[in-house]
Every structure is written in structure tokens, then in C-alpha cells.
Design a protein around this motif. Structure first.
Motif, PDB file in Angstrom:
ATOM      1  N   GLU A 204       0.835  -1.205   0.000  1.00 37.27           N
ATOM      2  CA  GLU A 204       0.000   0.000   0.000  1.00 37.27           C
ATOM      3  C   GLU A 204       0.873   1.259   0.000  1.00 37.27           C
ATOM      4  O   GLU A 204       0.640   2.189  -0.783  1.00 37.27           O
ATOM      5  CB  GLU A 204      -0.941   0.000   1.224  1.00 37.27           C
ATOM      6  N   GLY A 205       1.885   1.277   0.863  1.00 38.18           N
ATOM      7  CA  GLY A 205       2.765   2.449   0.935  1.00 38.18           C
ATOM      8  C   GLY A 205       3.480   2.713  -0.382  1.00 38.18           C
ATOM      9  O   GLY A 205       3.610   3.862  -0.824  1.00 38.18           O
ATOM     10  N   MET A 206       3.931   1.645  -1.023  1.00 36.54           N
ATOM     11  CA  MET A 206       4.633   1.821  -2.296  1.00 36.54           C
ATOM     12  C   MET A 206       3.694   2.317  -3.386  1.00 36.54           C
ATOM     13  O   MET A 206       4.078   3.114  -4.244  1.00 36.54           O
ATOM     14  CB  MET A 206       5.297   0.508  -2.729  1.00 36.54           C
ATOM     15  N   THR A 207       2.467   1.826  -3.355  1.00 38.72           N
ATOM     16  CA  THR A 207       1.494   2.271  -4.355  1.00 38.72           C
ATOM     17  C   THR A 207       1.215   3.767  -4.172  1.00 38.72           C
ATOM     18  O   THR A 207       1.152   4.518  -5.159  1.00 38.72           O
ATOM     19  CB  THR A 207       0.187   1.451  -4.229  1.00 38.72           C
ATOM     20  N   ILE A 208       1.083   4.190  -2.926  1.00 38.01           N
ATOM     21  CA  ILE A 208       0.875   5.619  -2.657  1.00 38.01           C
ATOM     22  C   ILE A 208       2.078   6.426  -3.166  1.00 38.01           C
ATOM     23  O   ILE A 208       1.913   7.479  -3.799  1.00 38.01           O
ATOM     24  CB  ILE A 208       0.646   5.867  -1.142  1.00 38.01           C
ATOM     25  N   ALA A 209       3.282   5.910  -2.922  1.00 40.43           N
ATOM     26  CA  ALA A 209       4.486   6.601  -3.406  1.00 40.43           C
ATOM     27  C   ALA A 209       4.449   6.741  -4.921  1.00 40.43           C
ATOM     28  O   ALA A 209       4.760   7.802  -5.477  1.00 40.43           O
ATOM     29  CB  ALA A 209       5.742   5.856  -2.966  1.00 40.43           C
ATOM     30  N   GLY A 210       4.043   5.668  -5.592  1.00 40.00           N
ATOM     31  CA  GLY A 210       3.968   5.695  -7.050  1.00 40.00           C
ATOM     32  C   GLY A 210       2.968   6.741  -7.533  1.00 40.00           C
ATOM     33  O   GLY A 210       3.262   7.535  -8.442  1.00 40.00           O
ATOM     34  N   LEU A 211       1.796   6.756  -6.911  1.00 35.24           N
ATOM     35  CA  LEU A 211       0.771   7.735  -7.298  1.00 35.24           C
ATOM     36  C   LEU A 211       1.277   9.157  -7.047  1.00 35.24           C
ATOM     37  O   LEU A 211       1.069  10.057  -7.863  1.00 35.24           O
ATOM     38  CB  LEU A 211      -0.511   7.507  -6.491  1.00 35.24           C
ATOM     39  N   ALA A 212       1.963   9.351  -5.924  1.00 31.10           N
ATOM     40  CA  ALA A 212       2.401  10.697  -5.548  1.00 31.10           C
ATOM     41  C   ALA A 212       3.410  11.269  -6.538  1.00 31.10           C
ATOM     42  O   ALA A 212       3.311  12.424  -6.935  1.00 31.10           O
ATOM     43  CB  ALA A 212       2.993  10.680  -4.139  1.00 31.10           C
ATOM     44  N   VAL A 213       4.398  10.461  -6.932  1.00 31.96           N
ATOM     45  CA  VAL A 213       5.471  11.011  -7.770  1.00 31.96           C
ATOM     46  C   VAL A 213       5.275  10.719  -9.250  1.00 31.96           C
ATOM     47  O   VAL A 213       6.049  11.196 -10.085  1.00 31.96           O
ATOM     48  CB  VAL A 213       6.859  10.486  -7.321  1.00 31.96           C
ATOM     49  N   GLY A 214       4.248   9.924  -9.579  1.00 38.48           N
ATOM     50  CA  GLY A 214       4.012   9.604 -10.980  1.00 38.48           C
ATOM     51  C   GLY A 214       4.835   8.429 -11.487  1.00 38.48           C
ATOM     52  O   GLY A 214       5.225   8.385 -12.649  1.00 38.48           O
ATOM     53  N   ALA A 215       5.101   7.462 -10.596  1.00 34.66           N
ATOM     54  CA  ALA A 215       5.831   6.253 -11.006  1.00 34.66           C
ATOM     55  C   ALA A 215       4.831   5.125 -11.200  1.00 34.66           C
ATOM     56  O   ALA A 215       3.893   4.988 -10.419  1.00 34.66           O
ATOM     57  CB  ALA A 215       6.851   5.862  -9.939  1.00 34.66           C
ATOM     58  N   THR A 216       5.052   4.311 -12.229  1.00 38.55           N
ATOM     59  CA  THR A 216       4.105   3.237 -12.501  1.00 38.55           C
ATOM     60  C   THR A 216       4.677   1.854 -12.230  1.00 38.55           C
ATOM     61  O   THR A 216       3.982   0.854 -12.357  1.00 38.55           O
ATOM     62  CB  THR A 216       3.649   3.275 -13.969  1.00 38.55           C
ATOM     63  N   GLN A 217       5.958   1.811 -11.882  1.00 43.43           N
ATOM     64  CA  GLN A 217       6.563   0.498 -11.620  1.00 43.43           C
ATOM     65  C   GLN A 217       7.353   0.561 -10.321  1.00 43.43           C
ATOM     66  O   GLN A 217       8.104   1.510 -10.092  1.00 43.43           O
ATOM     67  CB  GLN A 217       7.498   0.092 -12.767  1.00 43.43           C
ATOM     68  N   GLY A 218       7.174  -0.451  -9.492  1.00 41.45           N
ATOM     69  CA  GLY A 218       7.938  -0.542  -8.254  1.00 41.45           C
ATOM     70  C   GLY A 218       8.690  -1.859  -8.170  1.00 41.45           C
ATOM     71  O   GLY A 218       8.276  -2.857  -8.766  1.00 41.45           O
ATOM     72  N   TYR A 219       9.817  -1.848  -7.467  1.00 38.21           N
ATOM     73  CA  TYR A 219      10.566  -3.071  -7.183  1.00 38.21           C
ATOM     74  C   TYR A 219      10.867  -3.127  -5.693  1.00 38.21           C
ATOM     75  O   TYR A 219      11.178  -2.100  -5.083  1.00 38.21           O
ATOM     76  CB  TYR A 219      11.899  -3.099  -7.940  1.00 38.21           C
ATOM     77  N   ILE A 220      10.780  -4.320  -5.134  1.00 34.40           N
ATOM     78  CA  ILE A 220      11.212  -4.528  -3.749  1.00 34.40           C
ATOM     79  C   ILE A 220      12.450  -5.417  -3.819  1.00 34.40           C
ATOM     80  O   ILE A 220      12.392  -6.529  -4.351  1.00 34.40           O
ATOM     81  CB  ILE A 220      10.124  -5.220  -2.898  1.00 34.40           C
ATOM     82  N   TYR A 221      13.560  -4.904  -3.305  1.00 35.68           N
ATOM     83  CA  TYR A 221      14.812  -5.666  -3.345  1.00 35.68           C
ATOM     84  C   TYR A 221      15.018  -6.318  -1.981  1.00 35.68           C
ATOM     85  O   TYR A 221      15.346  -5.657  -1.003  1.00 35.68           O
ATOM     86  CB  TYR A 221      15.964  -4.720  -3.681  1.00 35.68           C
ATOM     87  N   VAL A 222      14.783  -7.627  -1.931  1.00 35.39           N
ATOM     88  CA  VAL A 222      14.829  -8.375  -0.666  1.00 35.39           C
ATOM     89  C   VAL A 222      16.127  -9.174  -0.590  1.00 35.39           C
ATOM     90  O   VAL A 222      16.490  -9.854  -1.548  1.00 35.39           O
ATOM     91  CB  VAL A 222      13.652  -9.385  -0.582  1.00 35.39           C
ATOM     92  N   ARG A 223      16.798  -9.122   0.539  1.00 37.34           N
ATOM     93  CA  ARG A 223      18.047  -9.888   0.660  1.00 37.34           C
ATOM     94  C   ARG A 223      17.778 -11.392   0.581  1.00 37.34           C
ATOM     95  O   ARG A 223      16.724 -11.868   1.034  1.00 37.34           O
ATOM     96  CB  ARG A 223      18.782  -9.515   1.942  1.00 37.34           C
ATOM     97  N   SER A 224      18.725 -12.127   0.020  1.00 36.52           N
ATOM     98  CA  SER A 224      18.505 -13.564  -0.194  1.00 36.52           C
ATOM     99  C   SER A 224      18.499 -14.346   1.118  1.00 36.52           C
ATOM    100  O   SER A 224      18.042 -15.484   1.147  1.00 36.52           O
ATOM    101  CB  SER A 224      19.570 -14.125  -1.146  1.00 36.52           C
ATOM    102  N   GLU A 225      18.957 -13.718   2.189  1.00 39.05           N
ATOM    103  CA  GLU A 225      18.909 -14.390   3.496  1.00 39.05           C
ATOM    104  C   GLU A 225      17.496 -14.436   4.054  1.00 39.05           C
ATOM    105  O   GLU A 225      17.263 -15.046   5.099  1.00 39.05           O
ATOM    106  CB  GLU A 225      19.823 -13.662   4.495  1.00 39.05           C
ATOM    107  N   TYR A 226      16.561 -13.791   3.373  1.00 34.54           N
ATOM    108  CA  TYR A 226      15.171 -13.750   3.844  1.00 34.54           C
ATOM    109  C   TYR A 226      14.220 -14.486   2.894  1.00 34.54           C
ATOM    110  O   TYR A 226      13.283 -13.889   2.342  1.00 34.54           O
ATOM    111  CB  TYR A 226      14.693 -12.286   3.946  1.00 34.54           C
ATOM    112  N   PRO A 227      14.412 -15.787   2.676  1.00 36.54           N
ATOM    113  CA  PRO A 227      13.556 -16.486   1.703  1.00 36.54           C
ATOM    114  C   PRO A 227      12.072 -16.462   2.084  1.00 36.54           C
ATOM    115  O   PRO A 227      11.204 -16.389   1.220  1.00 36.54           O
ATOM    116  CB  PRO A 227      14.101 -17.921   1.721  1.00 36.54           C
TER     117      PRO A 227
END
Ligand SMILES: Cc1cc2nc3c(=O)[nH]c(=O)nc-3n(C[C@H](O)[C@H](O)[C@H](O)COP(=O)(O)O)c2cc1C
Ligand code: SF4
Ligand code: FES
Lengths: 510, 156
Positions: A204-227
Motif C-alpha cells: 500500500e505504501g509503495m502504491t501511494i508513493a507511485g501515485l504521488a510522484v508519478g511512477a508506474t513500476q515498483g521493485y522490492i529488493y529483498v536480501r537472499s537471506e530472507y527467503p
């Protein structure tokens, strides 16, 4: 009525046997012909009580913990399904002092809900922020974040609204929102807990960020130690997309936001934002020189909001309840709440979310109950492997960005690692340098070579070889690393080293 | 490279090759499928993603997660970071190495176990932590380690 039983599915809870407990409960229920609904919630973050089993009695949750599989028949015999007495009974979960004394904003739903239930999420206030944001212009949304006073929770505490403004103001055909979920700092697990226990809040937070700044694509970069966190996020993204909260037409607004989770590959430096962007682009995680700022030329050269998990998650509540409400929490320039993570040699380790301004002592003594070993506390490292060691005399320092900076320390991502009097601070200083040797991206000499020299010099000090000369050399080396490094990896490694030398000189043979 | 491995790599490249910044997802998927990234796969990856072989090789060697040789039957990753140090991980580390007769980044002679260091598993409130084949374990004492190891031997 079918009884509801909650058994956490969080990584720490499972490492302590939660899966076996869940299986034992299902098994007993079957044997006894007892109808029950087993729900795998996240975790409340009260890790010393895990596995913390909860039952729901007339809408109220009662806790039992820590539960071992062997305890399960006894729990049934004591009628725990209706809140019966038992030596492991903790009473109503929300009234456990460790939880009651917190101000949970980011972690209000953690452990309460099934992380992958859109219904649970919305029943507990989820997506209210997004609905509000959909009605706002980009500028109004960015202003709301500015009003909240939110500063980045990844470590550097940069004002989030200012970063977003830059992205909003930069014209481009494509913009991105990137979530930094690399959480490499020892002593931290708040991002992991949030992603495993309440992943929709981040979405939800990322979607709001996208709407706010006009971004249509988001990525979450998760460390591999957190499967596990990665798997939960992926499932949550799929659910949100299916229900129309993500995709080409977010909540029927006609506006698009797509989201994808990506895995890191075991490099601490990829938590540094420009290294992370390199990694997302498919390259080695070499730190980029700034400028250009990622807000202007970020992922694939496009304007990019890059924020920590907790920063982006906070946005959801800020929009649900208003920036002014958020700013009413905290003190000075440190506004809102800070999820602290209490770890290491402490009796009651876990997640403690409080408004800024409480003291380190309250955290370690009142919440933590002192050291796990029962021996005197000697040192506390705050803010991860690049953070300073504080001595037992410094526990009254308020948890506030500026108060820590004034002590030559940092709050960073909120990790607090407690050590008892068996710690050898010269060994800790050596480790700080060694960690830099292992994790340096290699781009600049003071960091790459300086850290190798640092290990050697500390080894000589510990071996009592030309101690005074080597202590002086170590001091100079720290200065060189601090002033000559491109990023905070080399630049801040001196922080734990110097604090150890200055506050614990006897461990360096003084 | 065997024909079967070859076709699996081709399938991964077909499936993921078009992602923006595809290299890491591709490498993860290959390692997931095959257990490691065979050096002989590098030319095919480079070709499919329009990269030089040196670039692909550079990425594989930069990230500690990627391996170019098969690991042992079980992978043990021991946390070396501070919160675990504070509760005795250095003693655990000495015990594990002595017990397995190997240092970090090595595989036991019988090919059963590979030992690797990790720097934090996010289990810092309940250390010492270690991970065996993606299963996390908390509060691992030397005795508990021996029991876990015995469990692995039994499952043989
Ligand atoms: C060596 C190094 C490691 C870092 N690791 C992380 C990390 O794991 N997670 C994170 O959010 N920020 C990390 N940061 C900070 C990021 O560079 C950046 O400031 C942050 O992602 C910005 O988001 P925020 O403003 O929301 O904090 C790291 C910085 C350095 C220098
Ligand atoms: S300080 Fe270290 S990690 Fe940062 S850019 Fe230089 S070599 Fe890389
Ligand atoms: S320091 Fe070992 S799990 Fe975090």
C-alpha cells in the motif's frame, strides 16, 4: 462455533519450533474430535515468547507461550481453547506489558492478522490510506508526507518528503519506486517482520508513493537471506493484483502501478542505495558516485524514489490518519514512531515500536529485562555494524537522531545489540574492520585496503606489539577511511572502531 | 555441459530473459534448478542477455550467494554477525568447524556438508543462529548443533 487458534509463521517463531507446534495442535484437535481453525499469523515481535500461541475467546485474544510441541496435550487438557489456566498462560495478549507499553503504528497489525488475508487487512484499517491518496494530486500527496515529518528509516534519516518532491519535479517518461529491503545490519529484523507479518502495508505504501510522484513500476529488493519474507511478499503482491489494488487500474482509478519483488544475492553493500540500483539492473553492486541523485537519475537512469521498508510502510498510516497526526508523535526533528529491535545478550529480545524520545535504558532494562546471561551489561552497539558502541554509562541517551549524533553515534535502522561483561572490545573492533574487508565493494582504496590494514593493526595491538605506535596508526587509518571513502561503508566503519578504543581503552591494553 | 542441464538453462533464459535487469533473476533460477551455476553456462547466458562473458562472470563472482560448483548434500550457514557474537556464536563457530573438520567455504570430505559464513539472518533476538538448507535454527548451542547434525545423518 469453530475455535480460532493462531500459531505464528514468522522466521524466528519457526526457528523456535512453531511449525511443530502447529502440527501438534492440529494432531491433538483431530484426536479429540475438536473442531478448530488454525491460522498462521505473522508474529507480534515478542520473540522471547515465541512460539506464542493465541486463542480467540469472544473476540479477545489470549496468549500462551513459549509453547513447545510437548506442551500441546497439556494445553488442551487445560481447556486453553476457552482461555483456560495453564503455567504458560499469558492472559489477554494485548495486555502483556511489553506490548501494551508500545505505540504501534507500523506494527499494529503484526501478529494480529493472517498476513495473506485481504479481508483481515482491510478490517484493521488497511487500504484507507491508498483510497485517500487516490483523491489527491501528486503535489498534495507529497505535501502530506512533508507534514508528517517522516525521515528515512534505512539509516541516513533523510526527510522523505523532500526526496519525493525531487522525483515529482523531475520530468521523465518513466519513474520508479524502489523499496530497500536489504536489511543487512546485524541486530535488525523490523523489515523482515513487517514483510512477513503485514506485507500489504508495504504494498500500500509503495502504491501511494507511485501515485504521488508519478511512477508506474515498483521493485522490492529483498536480501537472499530472507527467503520466507520473499515468498510472503510475492504471494501478497499476487493477491493485491488480483483484487485490483495493483495493476493497470488501481482501485478503478484508471491509474497504474505494478510491483515486483526481486532477490539480492548476499552482499551487504547492496543495501547502499546506488549499489542496490546497480544490482537491480543486473550488475555487480558497485557504489555509484553522487550526483546524480537517484531521485533524478536512478534505476535505469530514470527518476527513482528509493526508501526503506519501514519508511514506505509508514506512508500507508500517514495517509490513513493524516501527516499532522503522525507528526504529533515523537520529539524535536525526530517525528513519528521508531521500531527498535532489541537483540543480542538480552533476556526479552524483540520488536519495540515507540515514539522517538524514550531512553536506551528503558528499552534494555524495562522492556529487555537486562542481559540474558544475568551478568552486568558492558556495551551496546546501536545502528548496525557501522554504528558506535555505547558504554553502560550512556544508557540514558534518548532515542532521537540528533541526540545520538551528538554522542558520535547513530540510531541507524534501530538495531540495539546488548553485550555483557564477557565481551572483548578489541575483538569487536577487529570484527568491524574484518566485516568491511568482506563486504567492501572494492571501488575505493581507503575502504578496500584500509580495512585490511585495520585488521592487521588491531591484531598487533592485541598481540601487544608496539602498542602505542599501532594505536596511533589505527587512529590515522580511521581518519583516512572516514574522509577518503566514497560511501558510508568505508566512511562509517571507523565509528564502531573508534568508540571501542575510546570507551574501552583497557581492552586495548591501556 | 550435459544436454539436460543445457535445456534447463535455455528454459530459464526463455522464461526470464526479457525482464528488465534480468541477470540476477536468471542466475537465481539456474542455481535453484541445478544447485549451482556451471561455468559452461556463462556463454549462453551472456548471449541471451546481450552481455559480455566477463560481465556475467563478474556478477557471479561478486555475489557470495552464487556458486559455480555443486555444494555438499547439505548447506550449513552460520551467522557470524554481532548480535550472535553477543550470545556465544564464536564458541559455536569453533565447535562447528572442529566437529565438521572444515573451515568456511569448504565441503566435508564425504561431500555431505558445505559450511558457509553469513552475516545476519534476521534472527538476532534469539541467536546464535544458523541455517541448514533454508531452515533457520535459533539459540543454537554446541549440543543443539550436534543434535541437528545427527538429524542430518539419520536422514541419509
Ligand atoms: C553500507 C550501507 C548499507 C546500507 N544498508 C541499508 C539497508 O540494508 N536497508 C536500507 O533501507 N538502507 C540501507 N542503507 C541506506 C541506503 O543507502 C539509503 O539511505 C536508504 O535506502 C534510503 O531510504 P530511506 O530514506 O527510507 O532510509 C545502507 C547504506 C550503506 C552505506
Ligand atoms: S567506501 Fe567501500 S563500499 Fe563504499 S564505494 Fe568505497 S569501496 Fe565501495
Ligand atoms: S546477528 Fe545473527 S541473526 Fe542477526
Amino acid at each position: 462455533m469453530t475455535q480460532r487458534v493462531y500459531v505464528p509463521s514468522d522466521a524466528t517463531a519457526c526457528a523456535l519450533g512453531a511449525d511443530a507446534v502447529a502440527a501438534a495442535i492440529a494432531d491433538q484437535a483431530r484426536t479429540r474430535g475438536q473442531d478448530l481453525q488454525l491460522i498462521r499469523n505473522g508474529s507480534r515481535g515478542l520473540f522471547w515468547l515465541e512460539p506464542l500461541v493465541e486463542v480467540e475467546v469472544e473476540g479477545k485474544r489470549f496468549g500462551y507461550g513459549p509453547v513447545a510441541p510437548e506442551d500441546v496435550p497439556g494445553l488442551f487438557a487445560s481447556d486453553f481453547l476457552t482461555g483456560g489456566e495453564h503455567p504458560l498462560a499469558l492472559g489477554p495478549t494485548e495486555e502483556i506489558p511489553y506490548l501494551r507499553a508500545q505505540t504501534r503504528v507500523n506494527f499494529a497489525r503484526a501478529g494480529l492478522i493472517d498476513p495473506l488475508s485481504l479481508t483481515d487487512y482491510q478490517r484493521h484499517g488497511g487500504f484507507a490510506g491508498l483510497r485517500r491518496a487516490l483523491a489527491l494530486s501528486g503535489q498534495a500527496a507529497v505535501d502530506e508526507v512533508k507534514t508528517s515529518g517522516l525521515r528515512g528509516r534505512g539509516g541516513a534519516a533523510f526527510p522523505t518528503g523532500i526526496k519525493w518532491q525531487t522525483v515529482l519535479d523531475t520530468q521523465a517518461t518513466q519513474k520508479y519506486v524502489v523499496c530497500n529491503a536489504d536489511e543487512g545490519d546485524s541486530g535488525t529484523f523490523a523489515d523482515r517482520l513487517l514483510m512477513e507479518a503485514d506485507p500489504l502495508q508495504l504494498i500500500e505504501g509503495m502504491t501511494i508513493a507511485g501515485l504521488a510522484v508519478g511512477a508506474t513500476q515498483g521493485y522490492i529488493y529483498v536480501r537472499s537471506e530472507y527467503p520466507r519474507a520473499f515468498a510472503v511478499l510475492r504471494a501478497a503482491i499476487a493477491l493485491a493484483r488480483e483484487a485490483g489494488f495493483l495493476g493497470p487500474d488501481v482501485c478503478g482509478s484508471g491509474r497504474a502501478f505494478e510491483l515486483e519483488a526481486r532477490l539480492g544475492a548476499g552482499a551487504y553493500i547492496c543495501g547502499e542505495e546506488t549499489s542496490l540500483l546497480e544490482s537491480l539492473e543486473g550488475r555487480r553492486g558497485l557504489v555509484r558516485a553522487k550526483p546524480p541523485l537517484p531521485a533524478i537519475e536512478g534505476l535505469f537512469g530514470k527518476p527513482t524514489v528509493i526508501n526503506n521498508v519501514l519508511t514506505l510502510a509508514s506512508v500507508a498510516e500517514i495517509f490513513a490518519r493524516g501527516g499532522a497526526w503522525y507528526a504529533s508523535l515523537g520529539c524535536g526533528r525526530s517525528l513519528g514512531t521508531l521500531p527498535m529491535q532489541l537483540a543480542g545478550n538480552v533476556k526479552r529480545g524483540g520488536l519495540i515500536e515507540l515514539p522517538f524520545g524514550h531512553s536506551l535504558r528503558e528499552l534494555i532494562e524495562d522492556f529487555g529485562g537486562g542481559t540474558a546471561s544475568g551478568r552486568p551489561l558492558r556495551a551496546v552497539q546501536v545502528g548496525g555494524p557501522l554504528g558506535a558502541y555505547l558504554s553502560a554509562d550512556e544508557l540514558d541517551t534518548p532515542l532521537d537522531y540528533e541526540a545520538f549524533a551528538a554522542r558520535g553515534a547513530m540510531l541507524g535502522h534501530g538495531g540495539v545489540v546488548v553485550f555483557d561483561d564477557s565481551v572483548d572490545m578489541a575483538e569487536q573492533a577487529r570484527f568491524a574492520m574484518e566485516f568491511c574487508v568482506v563486504e567492501s565493494c572494492g571501488k575505493c582504496t581507503p575502504c578496500r585496503i584500509g580495512s585490511v590494514r585495520g585488521v592487521e593493526v588491531i591484531d598487533r595491538i592485541r598481540a601487544d606489539t608496539d602498542r602505542d605506535d599501532n594505536l596511533l596508526l589505527l587512529k590515522e587509518l580511521c581518519d583516512t577511511m572516514e574522509y577518503g571513502s566514497l560511501c558510508a561503508m568505508g566512511g562509517l566503519t571507523p565509528m564502531p572502531v573508534r568508540s571501542a578504543v575510546e570507551k574501552f581503552p583497557q581492552d586495548f591494553g591501556a | 555441459m550435459g544436454a539436460e542441464t543445457d535445456s534447463r538453462i535455455t528454459a530459464v533464459l526463455d522464461r526470464l530473459g526479457d525482464l528488465p535487469g534480468a541477470l540476477l533473476p536468471v542466475l537465481h533460477e539456474i542455481q535453484h534448478e541445478i544447485g549451482h551455476i556451471p561455468p559452461t553456462a556463462v556463454p549462453a547466458i551472456a548471449r541471451a542477455l546481450n552481455l559480455s562473458r566477463a560481465e556475467v562472470h563478474g556478477v557471479i563472482s561478486f555475489y557470495s550467494h552464487f556458486r559455480t560448483e555443486p555444494a555438499g548434500a547439505h548447506l550449513i550457514q552460520l551467522c557470524r554477525a554481532e548480535a550472535c557474537q553477543a550470545v556465544g556464536s564464536r564458541e559455536l563457530e569453533a565447535h562447528v568447524k572442529a566437529r565438521l573438520g572444515i573451515d568456511y567455504d569448504a565441503t566435508s570430505e564425504d561431500g555431505r556438508i558445505t559450511l558457509e559464513p553469513v552475516y545476519c539472518l534476521g534472527n538476532c533476538a534469539c541467536g546464535p543462529s544458523l541455517q541448514i538448507d533454508e531452515h533457520l535454527h535459533a539459540r543454537v548451542t554446541p549440543q543443539r548443533f550436534d543434535a541437528l547434525l545427527a538429524g542430518l545423518e539419520e536422514s541419509r
